[in-house]
Write an enzyme that holds these catalytic residues in place. Sequence first.
Site, PDB file in Angstrom:
ATOM      1  N   LYS A  19      12.735 -16.849 -18.978  1.00  0.00           N
ATOM      2  CA  LYS A  19      13.225 -15.523 -18.566  1.00  0.00           C
ATOM      3  C   LYS A  19      14.228 -15.019 -19.591  1.00  0.00           C
ATOM      4  CE  LYS A  19      10.988 -14.643 -16.328  1.00  0.00           C
ATOM      5  NZ  LYS A  19       9.814 -14.929 -15.555  1.00  0.00           N
ATOM      6  N   HIS A  30      18.085 -37.684 -26.535  1.00  0.00           N
ATOM      7  CA  HIS A  30      16.989 -38.188 -27.377  1.00  0.00           C
ATOM      8  C   HIS A  30      16.655 -37.227 -28.514  1.00  0.00           C
ATOM      9  CE1 HIS A  30      16.437 -41.490 -24.640  1.00  0.00           C
ATOM     10  NE2 HIS A  30      16.486 -40.626 -23.628  1.00  0.00           N
ATOM     11  N   ARG A  58       2.411   1.763  -6.941  1.00  0.00           N
ATOM     12  CA  ARG A  58       2.535   0.680  -5.964  1.00  0.00           C
ATOM     13  C   ARG A  58       1.325  -0.233  -5.977  1.00  0.00           C
ATOM     14  NH1 ARG A  58       6.322   2.265  -1.712  1.00  0.00           N
ATOM     15  NH2 ARG A  58       5.238   0.915  -0.262  1.00  0.00           N
ATOM     16  N   GLU A 115      11.917 -22.223 -16.170  1.00  0.00           N
ATOM     17  CA  GLU A 115      11.761 -20.826 -15.777  1.00  0.00           C
ATOM     18  C   GLU A 115      12.971 -20.006 -16.231  1.00  0.00           C
ATOM     19  OE1 GLU A 115       9.515 -18.956 -15.101  1.00  0.00           O
ATOM     20  OE2 GLU A 115      10.448 -17.240 -14.163  1.00  0.00           O
ATOM     21  N   ASN A 124       0.376   0.449   6.748  1.00  0.00           N
ATOM     22  CA  ASN A 124       0.853  -0.543   5.770  1.00  0.00           C
ATOM     23  C   ASN A 124       1.420  -1.710   6.561  1.00  0.00           C
ATOM     24  OD1 ASN A 124       0.360   1.025   3.604  1.00  0.00           O
ATOM     25  ND2 ASN A 124       2.495   1.493   3.148  1.00  0.00           N
ATOM     26  N   GLY A 125       1.254  -2.915   6.062  1.00  0.00           N
ATOM     27  CA  GLY A 125       1.832  -4.067   6.748  1.00  0.00           C
ATOM     28  C   GLY A 125       0.739  -4.997   7.237  1.00  0.00           C
ATOM     29  N   GLU A 176      12.557 -14.171 -23.104  1.00  0.00           N
ATOM     30  CA  GLU A 176      11.595 -13.053 -23.197  1.00  0.00           C
ATOM     31  C   GLU A 176      12.257 -11.691 -23.025  1.00  0.00           C
ATOM     32  OE1 GLU A 176       8.460 -12.960 -20.202  1.00  0.00           O
ATOM     33  OE2 GLU A 176       9.798 -13.898 -18.750  1.00  0.00           O
ATOM     34  N   TRP A 182      -3.968  -1.788  -1.090  1.00  0.00           N
ATOM     35  CA  TRP A 182      -3.857  -2.979  -1.951  1.00  0.00           C
ATOM     36  C   TRP A 182      -4.240  -4.104  -1.007  1.00  0.00           C
ATOM     37  CZ3 TRP A 182      -2.277  -4.279  -6.961  1.00  0.00           C
ATOM     38  CH2 TRP A 182      -1.749  -5.556  -7.170  1.00  0.00           C
ATOM     39  N   LYS A 206       1.823  -7.452 -19.999  1.00  0.00           N
ATOM     40  CA  LYS A 206       1.874  -7.933 -18.615  1.00  0.00           C
ATOM     41  C   LYS A 206       0.673  -8.810 -18.296  1.00  0.00           C
ATOM     42  CE  LYS A 206       3.528  -8.332 -14.501  1.00  0.00           C
ATOM     43  NZ  LYS A 206       4.578  -9.346 -14.398  1.00  0.00           N
ATOM     44  N   CYS A 209       0.858  -1.177   0.000  1.00  0.00           N
ATOM     45  CA  CYS A 209       0.000   0.000   0.000  1.00  0.00           C
ATOM     46  C   CYS A 209       0.899   1.232   0.000  1.00  0.00           C
ATOM     47  CB  CYS A 209      -0.869   0.018   1.235  1.00  0.00           C
ATOM     48  SG  CYS A 209      -1.655  -1.556   1.562  1.00  0.00           S
TER      49      CYS A 209
HETATM   50  C1  F6R Z   1       6.784 -14.625 -17.958  1.00  0.00           C
HETATM   51  C2  F6R Z   1       5.454 -14.217 -17.594  1.00  0.00           C
HETATM   52  C3  F6R Z   1       4.295 -14.902 -18.198  1.00  0.00           C
HETATM   53  C4  F6R Z   1       3.147 -15.037 -17.217  1.00  0.00           C
HETATM   54  C5  F6R Z   1       1.905 -15.603 -17.908  1.00  0.00           C
HETATM   55  C6  F6R Z   1       0.763 -15.814 -16.947  1.00  0.00           C
HETATM   56  O1  F6R Z   1       7.762 -13.937 -17.243  1.00  0.00           O
HETATM   57  O2  F6R Z   1       5.286 -13.311 -16.801  1.00  0.00           O
HETATM   58  O3  F6R Z   1       4.657 -16.131 -18.719  1.00  0.00           O
HETATM   59  O4  F6R Z   1       3.565 -15.868 -16.181  1.00  0.00           O
HETATM   60  O5  F6R Z   1       1.491 -14.740 -18.933  1.00  0.00           O
HETATM   61  O6  F6R Z   1       0.366 -14.620 -16.379  1.00  0.00           O
HETATM   62  P1  F6R Z   1      -0.467 -14.594 -15.031  1.00  0.00           P
HETATM   63  O7  F6R Z   1       0.404 -15.125 -13.963  1.00  0.00           O
HETATM   64  O8  F6R Z   1      -0.819 -13.155 -14.837  1.00  0.00           O
HETATM   65  O9  F6R Z   1      -1.676 -15.456 -15.242  1.00  0.00           O
END
Ligand code: F6R
Length: 615
Positions: free
Chosen positions: A492, A511, A27, A488, A100-101, A495, A74, A610, A2
């Site tokens: 990372k 294989h 935030r 993962e 906050n907290g 992307e 939040w 995002k 928050c």
């Molecule tokens: C990769 C990334 C994406 C999300 C995916 C799901 O770094 O951020 O692969 O993990 O689009 O998104 P959420 O978690 O918002 O359902």
Amino acid sequence: MCGIIGYIGEKNASPILIQGLRKLEYRGYDSAGVAIQDGDTIARVRSVGKIENLAARAATEKLPGTVGIAHTRWATHGGVTEENAHPHTDQSESLVLVHNGIVENYREIKEQLGSEHIYNSETDSEILAHLIGEHIKESDGKLTEESFRLAVECALKEVRGTYGLVVMHKDVPDYLIVARMGSPLVIGVGTDGYYIASDATPMLAYTKKVIFLEDGEIACVSKTDMQTFNLKDECVVKCVEEIEWNQEQAEKQGYEDFMLKEIHDQPTVFEDAIRGRFNVEEGTAHLGGLNMTEEEMHSVKRIVLIACGTASYASMVGKYAFERLAGIPTEVDVASEFRYRDPIIDKHTLVFGVSQSGETADTLAALREAKRKGAFVRGIVNVVGSTIARETDGGTYIHAGPELAVASTKAYTNMVAILLLYALQFGRLKRVALATGERMLHALLEIPQKMNEILDTAEQIKTIAKVYANYDHMFFIGRGINYPVALEGSIKLKEISYIHSEAYPGGELKHGPMALLSENFPVFGIMTKDQLYDKMRSNIEEVRARKAPVILIASQGDDTAKELGEHVMYTPKTMELLQPLLNTVILQLFSYYVAKELGRDVDRPRNLAKSVTVE
Ligand code: F6R
């Protein structure tokens, strides 16, 4: 996460506070509120949704006064409602605070305060206001600045948890009490008065002179003066510092990008994820949001984790944990496939939708399908009040705070944290011994410190990353619990750096994929000490025999790793199931520095969004 803003001085407080809230919007927020003191009255306005809703109401109500506090919420405890928005008041409605907290022992405090206390919200913060109000009642005579401070101090000594707190009282005008424990607060020293905020962003337009409050400190601020105390009521001398940040730098708290800031947020938000959600004596987790009776939990024959991208790789760690600890067959289903596959689901299936945004269209559609088929459907979500959080019949917020960089980092670790806690909760019900449960909880508590150890090696990781920025391809390999870690690491890297990468279980290379290996094709092996360590070493030997450059993540103390890898990054040891929480942090930093070396926009990689709210 928050946001708090407070002002005490010569100017009209309301516009400063509303503008401050706008600056804190980054935030994250779902509601906001403001309280302004004018003589011996305090006016309070709160509103759900955008800051602009609050701004419009504050403009209508005028709100005169030169002292005030405001907050963007939040949600953690309680839904997104006006009643739950801050500022909150005590029983007498004379005291107003923003917080906050998390007050971990809010239930005990509520019980101790007794049934005569009537609450208007579901928040732990309101209980804190009532607790301070109760201590004020106990102080004799007219409330003074000193007795007000002592009452706040007494209350805070009873609190377990975290707080960034600003309190005012109508009987002590022109006086704010500010306290910090685990939730940052900065005090800006202006020519016209003092500014108080969760970070420096809202005060930069007025002053660059700031005082950073430390944990356990309480500042008492008037229009012309401030004094700081510790919880033993001793005076503390504070230094005024000059900050050089501009607005954007302040939002990133001095980090170059949001992604780097969010990687460094992990030790703190990890604590937020697990806090108050387990009991060491019973060696188990208590995730109340599961909303299932023990009988229903026993009836679960299968678990399905539905997610996309990084969330699905976090879910794969969860699969290993559920199977190992609870002995329940668990699958991870990529949401976009699940929804069209006519999956086999029945009333003995527990389905978790795992999502940072809580809005991912495929995950949402898959969960609706699972619900139609009669499964128990629960969410593991970051964004409070998001569609998945609302449509599931329970679940758990991961408390990672707003994640602004497109590439997920801190949400991943907190998803893993919650999945591990769920696996333990089911495991203890079924076959995990008390001692194992206790061991796991102790290991979880050590994770933030171990993450910090890794973050301290960022410069070494950067040096290694620079070497690999010029390759066009890379494989990531791991076995067992480190296979999802490899996945993962690979997502990372691709992307944010746009380097082509793929991840495989270590045993799969021979294989097919091995045909690609050469001195121009590095392989990143995650080779920490676990039950498959020897197998993984053999897989790395196979790679070396094809002359591919090898980078390794190895356990601290594994000196033989140097014989296998051109570059080795060491990670602290923890329980095998928890190792992804640490290994992934190295991979995040590695990808980040490769991408930076290539000059990429790490926060906003091309072609990606995002929140993927379309199919
Ligand atoms: C990769 C990334 C994406 C999300 C995916 C799901 O770094 O951020 O692969 O993990 O689009 O998104 P959420 O978690 O918002 O359902």
